[in-house]
Each structure stands twice: as structure tokens, then as C-alpha cells.
Design an enzyme around this catalytic site. Sequence first.
Site, mmCIF file in Angstrom:
data_model
loop_
_atom_site.group_PDB
_atom_site.id
_atom_site.type_symbol
_atom_site.label_atom_id
_atom_site.label_comp_id
_atom_site.label_asym_id
_atom_site.label_seq_id
_atom_site.Cartn_x
_atom_site.Cartn_y
_atom_site.Cartn_z
ATOM 1 N N ASN A 166 0.639 -1.221 0.446
ATOM 2 C CA ASN A 166 0.291 0.138 -0.127
ATOM 3 C C ASN A 166 1.253 1.459 -0.243
ATOM 4 O OD1 ASN A 166 -1.540 1.712 0.310
ATOM 5 N ND2 ASN A 166 -2.583 1.317 2.460
ATOM 6 N N TRP A 167 1.110 1.895 -1.569
ATOM 7 C CA TRP A 167 1.964 2.555 -1.389
ATOM 8 C C TRP A 167 1.467 4.248 -0.739
ATOM 9 C CZ3 TRP A 167 5.273 3.483 -6.406
ATOM 10 C CH2 TRP A 167 6.323 2.591 -5.934
ATOM 11 N N LYS A 168 -0.029 4.793 -0.226
ATOM 12 C CA LYS A 168 -1.014 5.290 -0.029
ATOM 13 C C LYS A 168 -0.201 6.815 -0.077
ATOM 14 C CE LYS A 168 -0.205 2.908 4.570
ATOM 15 N NZ LYS A 168 0.028 3.083 5.920
ATOM 16 N N HIS A 214 -9.523 1.483 4.852
ATOM 17 C CA HIS A 214 -8.397 1.439 5.432
ATOM 18 C C HIS A 214 -8.534 3.068 6.907
ATOM 19 C CE1 HIS A 214 -4.158 2.573 6.223
ATOM 20 N NE2 HIS A 214 -3.866 1.627 6.038
ATOM 21 N N GLU A 261 -6.996 4.479 7.582
ATOM 22 C CA GLU A 261 -6.908 6.435 7.495
ATOM 23 C C GLU A 261 -7.721 6.476 6.515
ATOM 24 O OE1 GLU A 261 -2.631 5.705 5.541
ATOM 25 O OE2 GLU A 261 -1.875 5.429 7.623
ATOM 26 N N GLU A 301 -5.656 -4.643 10.087
ATOM 27 C CA GLU A 301 -4.952 -3.917 10.562
ATOM 28 C C GLU A 301 -5.133 -3.186 11.799
ATOM 29 O OE1 GLU A 301 -2.575 -2.376 6.832
ATOM 30 O OE2 GLU A 301 -4.892 -1.764 7.356
ATOM 31 N N GLY A 339 2.550 2.387 10.722
ATOM 32 C CA GLY A 339 3.658 2.886 11.046
ATOM 33 C C GLY A 339 4.579 2.991 11.901
ATOM 34 N N SER A 353 3.155 -1.867 10.562
ATOM 35 C CA SER A 353 4.425 -2.068 10.917
ATOM 36 C C SER A 353 5.418 -3.513 10.408
ATOM 37 C CB SER A 353 5.084 -2.092 12.015
ATOM 38 O OG SER A 353 4.096 -1.064 12.528
ATOM 39 N N GLY A 385 2.773 -1.125 4.170
ATOM 40 C CA GLY A 385 2.761 0.518 3.453
ATOM 41 C C GLY A 385 4.476 -0.014 3.818
ATOM 42 N N GLY A 386 5.223 0.967 4.741
ATOM 43 C CA GLY A 386 6.110 1.405 4.295
ATOM 44 C C GLY A 386 7.617 0.868 3.824
HETATM 45 P P1 PGA Z 1 2.606 0.313 7.407
HETATM 46 O O1 PGA Z 1 1.308 -0.020 6.615
HETATM 47 O O2 PGA Z 1 2.997 -0.974 7.050
HETATM 48 O O3 PGA Z 1 3.458 1.061 7.383
HETATM 49 O O4 PGA Z 1 2.391 -0.148 9.032
HETATM 50 C C1 PGA Z 1 0.538 -0.586 6.364
HETATM 51 C C2 PGA Z 1 -0.782 -0.193 6.549
HETATM 52 O O5 PGA Z 1 -1.664 0.923 6.826
HETATM 53 O O6 PGA Z 1 -1.629 -0.413 5.039
#
Ligand code: PGA
Length: 250
Positions: free
Chosen positions: A10-12, A93, A95, A164, A170, A209, A230-231
Amino acid sequence: MALKKLVAGNWKMHGLSADLAEVEAIASEAQRYPAVDVALCVPSILIERAARAVPGFPIGGQDVHHAEKGAHTGCTSALMLLDAGAVLTIVGHSERRDAQRESDAEVKAKATAALSVGLSVILCVGESLDVREQGGAIETVTAQLDRSLPDSLEGEAELAIAYEPIWAIGTGKIPTMPEIAEMHAAIRATLRGRFGAAGEQVRILYGGSVKASNAGEIFGIRDVDGALVGGASLTAADFIPIVAAGAAAS
Ligand code: PGA
């Protein structure tokens, strides 16, 4: 039998033209691990270029509008994602549930809209730190899931769930392995209750994470059928070792 693992990035809100080289590197190196399905969910404006850069490699969106079309300034429909070359999308998600105040009903409508045009869906659920600390994580997440799920799994497109925990995204923090196992088992039971035997085939990803250093242990847990990353999905150097961990656990 264990389900084939899915490791999705997930590149956000990350990714410019210059980063297409990283998409290419990830798609190319992922071929070394055919035991794992790999996908990248990129910003919507990058989907078409990413899909052209890596034909056959699954590129996805990160959100979709529930309506087919209409007066929804700034939004993207399921057919638009498909038209741009996406084959999957994330919905719900945390967010977006938080910043865009998306309700469970809206997430359900988005999932239903995407599946109806043949886009696979990764539907996210997860609890806040408060809920986790108060001991209500299982009830909260299974209720959220129950309200967010589409009514049926008919059709070719695949539904996957991503658990999640909001406090793990993150932050570098993750639940304990027994906590992940307990939640994934509860999600599996919810899916079985809703869809019967078909609920056994829905992949349940863990997200929050995930890194090369913890992926192997997480993938060893029953009913963890992959990861939403994500990251650590932004570069092949960070992401491919997670894919390799998925292959090793298969
Ligand atoms: P993260 O994000 O791996 O950076 O914690 C995961 C996500 O929000 O899908």
C-alpha cells in the site's frame, strides 16, 4: 489446506513517475516467488502508468467510490480503476475511515461496487489502541467486519480481509503473535458464519508495521494468509524480503 499467501503493498500517498522504476523492480523480483501472490496498490493517478510498466503484475487502487458515476468531485469509480488497468483495490483503510469519516456501511458499498465490476478487494478492519487496551478488540473488529462485508461472494473477483490494528500502522509496534492468531481466528469464524465454506477461502492478511524482520513469524500463524504492507513496500529492497518470507512460510 493453507491458502496461497498474498503480499500486497500500500503505497499510500507516495509515488511519482520516477518511482515507476521501483514498481518495475518489485514486479520483476516478485517473479522469483511464484508461491506468493504479490500486488501493489498505488496512488490512483499512477495506476495507468504502473499497469503499463508491468504488464501482468497486479496493480491496485487504494480506495473507490461506491457509485457507478455521477456528481462526486474528486472521486474515482470502480470502472475508472478497472479502465486504468487496476485489478484490485483497498477499501476501508483506517486512514480513510478516520480522515474521510468512512462508515462501515460506506465501506460495504465500496466493496460491493468494486467486486461487481470484477475488481478484487482488500477490505481493512482494525481496532484503536484504546479498544485494544480495554480488552474489546475482538468484539470491535468482528462487529466492524460484519457490518463492512458485502452480502455475497458471488462472482470472479476475490475478497480478502486485512486486519490492521490502527496503533500498529506506521509505528513499528505490532500485536503479540497470540493476539494476531486470536484475531485472525475470530475473523475466520465471522467469515465462516457469513459465507459458510466460501468463508474458508477468503484470505486474511495482517497489516501494521510488517517488515522483513517480523514477517516470517507473522506468516507462520494459522489463518494469516499474507500481509498488507505500507512503508516497507516502497522499495524492492524492503518489500521483496517480505515476499520471500511469505514463500518460505508456504
Ligand atoms: P505500515 O502500513 O506497514 O507502514 O505500518 C500498513 C498499512 O497501513 O496498510
